[in-house]
Design an enzyme around this catalytic site. Structure first.
Site, mmCIF file in Angstrom:
data_model
loop_
_atom_site.group_PDB
_atom_site.id
_atom_site.type_symbol
_atom_site.label_atom_id
_atom_site.label_comp_id
_atom_site.label_asym_id
_atom_site.label_seq_id
_atom_site.Cartn_x
_atom_site.Cartn_y
_atom_site.Cartn_z
ATOM 1 N N GLU A 90 0.801 -1.223 0.000
ATOM 2 C CA GLU A 90 0.000 0.000 0.000
ATOM 3 C C GLU A 90 0.833 1.271 0.000
ATOM 4 O O GLU A 90 1.968 1.277 0.453
ATOM 5 C CB GLU A 90 -0.846 0.034 1.277
ATOM 6 C CG GLU A 90 -2.018 -0.890 1.223
ATOM 7 C CD GLU A 90 -2.641 -1.052 2.594
ATOM 8 O OE1 GLU A 90 -3.082 -0.043 3.155
ATOM 9 O OE2 GLU A 90 -2.667 -2.182 3.076
ATOM 10 N N CYS A 103 3.279 8.257 1.278
ATOM 11 C CA CYS A 103 3.700 7.279 2.284
ATOM 12 C C CYS A 103 3.958 5.971 1.553
ATOM 13 O O CYS A 103 3.068 5.455 0.872
ATOM 14 C CB CYS A 103 2.577 7.129 3.314
ATOM 15 S SG CYS A 103 2.842 5.799 4.491
ATOM 16 N N CYS A 110 5.540 -7.503 7.643
ATOM 17 C CA CYS A 110 6.507 -6.963 8.599
ATOM 18 C C CYS A 110 6.713 -8.004 9.680
ATOM 19 O O CYS A 110 5.793 -8.744 10.017
ATOM 20 C CB CYS A 110 5.937 -5.683 9.233
ATOM 21 S SG CYS A 110 7.061 -4.848 10.385
ATOM 22 N N CYS A 114 3.872 -5.527 16.021
ATOM 23 C CA CYS A 114 3.329 -4.615 17.031
ATOM 24 C C CYS A 114 1.855 -4.965 17.257
ATOM 25 O O CYS A 114 1.138 -5.328 16.317
ATOM 26 C CB CYS A 114 3.482 -3.168 16.576
ATOM 27 S SG CYS A 114 5.216 -2.666 16.390
ATOM 28 N N CYS A 117 -0.903 -3.140 14.988
ATOM 29 C CA CYS A 117 -0.647 -2.842 13.580
ATOM 30 C C CYS A 117 -1.118 -3.970 12.670
ATOM 31 O O CYS A 117 -0.923 -5.147 12.969
ATOM 32 C CB CYS A 117 0.847 -2.602 13.388
ATOM 33 S SG CYS A 117 1.307 -2.185 11.703
ATOM 34 N N GLY A 162 5.966 -2.370 6.750
ATOM 35 C CA GLY A 162 7.370 -2.730 6.813
ATOM 36 C C GLY A 162 8.156 -1.883 7.791
ATOM 37 O O GLY A 162 7.739 -0.801 8.170
ATOM 38 N N GLU A 163 9.289 -2.429 8.206
ATOM 39 C CA GLU A 163 10.213 -1.701 9.078
ATOM 40 C C GLU A 163 11.427 -1.332 8.219
ATOM 41 O O GLU A 163 12.217 -2.218 7.848
ATOM 42 C CB GLU A 163 10.592 -2.590 10.276
ATOM 43 C CG GLU A 163 11.795 -2.115 11.078
ATOM 44 C CD GLU A 163 11.746 -0.643 11.480
ATOM 45 O OE1 GLU A 163 10.713 -0.181 11.987
ATOM 46 O OE2 GLU A 163 12.760 0.055 11.280
ATOM 47 N N SER A 194 10.627 6.391 9.381
ATOM 48 C CA SER A 194 10.039 5.996 10.655
ATOM 49 C C SER A 194 10.535 4.609 11.046
ATOM 50 O O SER A 194 10.501 3.682 10.242
ATOM 51 C CB SER A 194 8.514 5.983 10.520
ATOM 52 O OG SER A 194 7.910 5.686 11.758
ATOM 53 N N SER A 217 9.077 5.412 16.524
ATOM 54 C CA SER A 217 7.783 4.980 17.042
ATOM 55 C C SER A 217 7.979 4.583 18.489
ATOM 56 O O SER A 217 8.522 3.522 18.781
ATOM 57 C CB SER A 217 7.268 3.799 16.217
ATOM 58 O OG SER A 217 7.059 4.248 14.896
ATOM 59 N N LEU A 218 7.553 5.453 19.378
ATOM 60 C CA LEU A 218 7.775 5.208 20.799
ATOM 61 C C LEU A 218 6.551 4.521 21.410
ATOM 62 O O LEU A 218 6.655 3.433 21.939
ATOM 63 C CB LEU A 218 8.093 6.537 21.498
ATOM 64 C CG LEU A 218 8.740 6.444 22.875
ATOM 65 C CD1 LEU A 218 10.029 5.644 22.842
ATOM 66 C CD2 LEU A 218 9.005 7.843 23.433
ATOM 67 N N HIS A 219 5.416 5.174 21.322
ATOM 68 C CA HIS A 219 4.122 4.624 21.768
ATOM 69 C C HIS A 219 4.016 4.354 23.269
ATOM 70 O O HIS A 219 2.915 4.134 23.764
ATOM 71 C CB HIS A 219 3.722 3.361 20.987
ATOM 72 C CG HIS A 219 3.686 3.554 19.501
ATOM 73 N ND1 HIS A 219 3.177 4.682 18.905
ATOM 74 C CD2 HIS A 219 4.105 2.773 18.477
ATOM 75 C CE1 HIS A 219 3.284 4.580 17.585
ATOM 76 N NE2 HIS A 219 3.862 3.433 17.301
ATOM 77 N N ASN A 293 -5.734 3.830 14.916
ATOM 78 C CA ASN A 293 -6.707 3.362 13.940
ATOM 79 C C ASN A 293 -7.136 1.968 14.350
ATOM 80 O O ASN A 293 -6.284 1.112 14.596
ATOM 81 C CB ASN A 293 -6.031 3.249 12.567
ATOM 82 C CG ASN A 293 -6.247 4.477 11.728
ATOM 83 O OD1 ASN A 293 -7.383 4.879 11.488
ATOM 84 N ND2 ASN A 293 -5.161 5.069 11.282
ATOM 85 N N CYS A 336 -2.770 1.287 8.450
ATOM 86 C CA CYS A 336 -1.719 0.663 7.672
ATOM 87 C C CYS A 336 -1.986 -0.820 7.463
ATOM 88 O O CYS A 336 -2.237 -1.544 8.412
ATOM 89 C CB CYS A 336 -0.391 0.785 8.420
ATOM 90 S SG CYS A 336 -0.243 2.273 9.388
HETATM 91 N N1 SAH Z 1 8.008 0.182 11.015
HETATM 92 C C1 SAH Z 1 8.019 1.623 11.044
HETATM 93 C C2 SAH Z 1 7.007 2.221 10.104
HETATM 94 C C3 SAH Z 1 5.655 1.770 10.499
HETATM 95 S S1 SAH Z 1 4.192 2.599 10.127
HETATM 96 C C4 SAH Z 1 7.759 2.093 12.463
HETATM 97 O O1 SAH Z 1 7.479 1.268 13.308
HETATM 98 O O2 SAH Z 1 7.874 3.282 12.707
HETATM 99 C C5 SAH Z 1 4.211 4.204 10.753
HETATM 100 C C6 SAH Z 1 3.570 4.429 12.111
HETATM 101 O O3 SAH Z 1 2.216 3.955 12.190
HETATM 102 C C7 SAH Z 1 4.324 3.763 13.226
HETATM 103 O O4 SAH Z 1 4.503 4.699 14.253
HETATM 104 C C8 SAH Z 1 3.365 2.671 13.650
HETATM 105 O O5 SAH Z 1 3.592 2.271 14.971
HETATM 106 C C9 SAH Z 1 2.037 3.344 13.444
HETATM 107 N N2 SAH Z 1 0.868 2.466 13.400
HETATM 108 C C10 SAH Z 1 0.794 1.184 13.013
HETATM 109 N N3 SAH Z 1 -0.460 0.714 13.131
HETATM 110 C C11 SAH Z 1 -1.194 1.729 13.591
HETATM 111 C C12 SAH Z 1 -2.570 1.870 13.933
HETATM 112 N N4 SAH Z 1 -3.411 0.864 13.823
HETATM 113 N N5 SAH Z 1 -2.979 3.074 14.375
HETATM 114 C C13 SAH Z 1 -2.112 4.106 14.506
HETATM 115 N N6 SAH Z 1 -0.828 4.038 14.209
HETATM 116 C C14 SAH Z 1 -0.359 2.850 13.772
#
Ligand code: SAH
Length: 349
Positions: A90, A103, A110, A114, A117, A162-163, A194, A217-219, A293, A336
């Site tokens: 995508e 994007c 991947c 997570c 995701c 993907g990472e 990212s 991506s800290l979260h 999301n 995503c």
């Molecule tokens: N692998 C990379 C790029 C991933 S996508 C990374 O981890 O950064 C980009 C961002 O979207 C990341 O911060 C990821 O954690 C976030 N993401 C993934 N699924 C999501 C979701 N369902 N809702 C919100 N953000 C999400």
């Protein structure tokens, strides 16, 4: 399978010289490739050369648009790209005042898995090559009526599936290709990479001198919470991620972004905000808050927008800059990996 868009201009020149072709042929081919043209459309390239390239296994198109969905609300376009082997990934084109941001995906699936995701639901299928990632940009630029001289894609974020740092060599080559002066010439300043925080790969990346905007991506700034939602945290914990961000700033003077997707009851509590403030306070960064999301298979709920703004206000009060990312293309497809997941389900692959 070999891809002509995997080659930079000098490699294309070498290939043409090995074929005994005049040097200008490489430039001609290059222009065609960056216009997104497949062999039949390359009307200024001789039939014999095209046949020879094809016979040698070279493909011209890195990614083609299988589906596109345009939002009626804000013009965001969600793409489903197909790759030569039938895999799909995508991409999303978002329209901002300063230009259009694409994007891109860097892997099919991947392996980071997570907890929130959609991209990691079925693990990693394969890496994309540099020319395939570039192919996404070329295809989207063409879709939007852009050319090399008048680009419609002005910014790129590596935030699709993907990472990026798990596909290191191809991603680094892609960055150099998309930045190339005679190519799309997208400035590193207009590119965001990212990562979930693969710090060993990041340390190599620092040495490449590719000054993109780094997004981590800290979260969560609490290891126990972050390990629960991001398995990678067991290897590279919060302190190492924040330290990497600081080293990036020290080296590039580029403000670093922390992504923080707000999950109801998981990382949006007072103590989560306090931990985040403690972790990044005094460091010139910005926290990009995203309301999670919803991904059906994952079952985690997003924080309400109201609570997201409250979380942002708490961070600001604690001396940390924060923004709540606005939702774009809400009417076309969610998070995503979801469009791909739906496509695979519908076509039963
Ligand atoms: N692998 C990379 C790029 C991933 S996508 C990374 O981890 O950064 C980009 C961002 O979207 C990341 O911060 C990821 O954690 C976030 N993401 C993934 N699924 C999501 C979701 N369902 N809702 C919100 N953000 C999400």
């Amino acid at each position: 399978m070999k891809l002509l868009t995997d080659l930079d201009l000098s490699e294309l020149k070498q290939l043409m010289s090995a074929y005994g072709e005049p040097a200008f042929r490489a430039d001609q081919l290059y222009l065609n490739l960056y216009a997104g043209k497949d062999y039949p459309e390359m009307t200024n390239v001789g039939k014999a050369l095209k046949e020879r390239l094809a016979a040698d296994g070279y493909l011209a198109v890195g990614a083609s648009i299988l589906e596109s969905h345009t939002s009626k609300e804000d013009g965001t376009v969600k793409f489903l790209f197909s790759l030569a082997d039938g895999n799909v990934v995508e991409g999303v084109l978002m329209r901002y005042k300063y230009g259009n941001t694409l994007c891109v995906s860097t892997q099919v699936g991947c392996r980071m898995n997570c907890a929130f995701c959609a991209s990691g639901l079925e693990g990693l299928k394969r890496n994309l090559s540099a020319g395939e990632i570039l192919g996404e940009v070329i295809a989207a630029n063409r879709f939007d009526g852009g050319t090399l001289a008048d680009r419609r894609v002005t910014n790129v974020v590596l935030m699709g599936s993907g990472e990026p740092l798990d596909n290191y060599d191809n991603v680094v080559k892609f960055l150099r290709l998309v930045n190339a002066e005679k190519g799309l010439n997208i400035s590193y300043r207009n590119i965001s990479l990212s990562t979930c925080g693969l710090i060993d790969a990041f340390d190599h990346f620092l040495e490449e001198d590719i000054p993109v905007t780094m997004t981590f991506s800290l979260h969560s700034a609490i290891d126990e919470v972050r390990s629960r939602i991001m398995p990678v945290n067991k290897k590279y914990g919060v302190a190492r991620v924040v330290d990497a961000a600081k080293r990036y700033f020290a080296r590039t003077s580029r403000r670093v972004v922390f992504e923080y997707s707000l999950i109801k009851g998981v990382n949006d509590r007072e103590e989560d905000a306090a931990a985040l403030i403690a972790a990044v306070k005094g460091f010139p960064c910005i926290v990009n808050l995203i309301v999670l999301n919803y991904v059906k298979e994952r079952g985690l709920a997003g924080t309400s927008r109201k609570d997201a703004y409250r979380f942002a206000a708490t961070l600001e009060k604690g001396g940390v800059s924060a923004t709540v990312r606005r939702t774009m293309g809400a009417d076309i497809e969610g998070a995503c990996g979801q469009l791909r997941a739906k496509y695979i389900k519908n076509t039963n692959r």
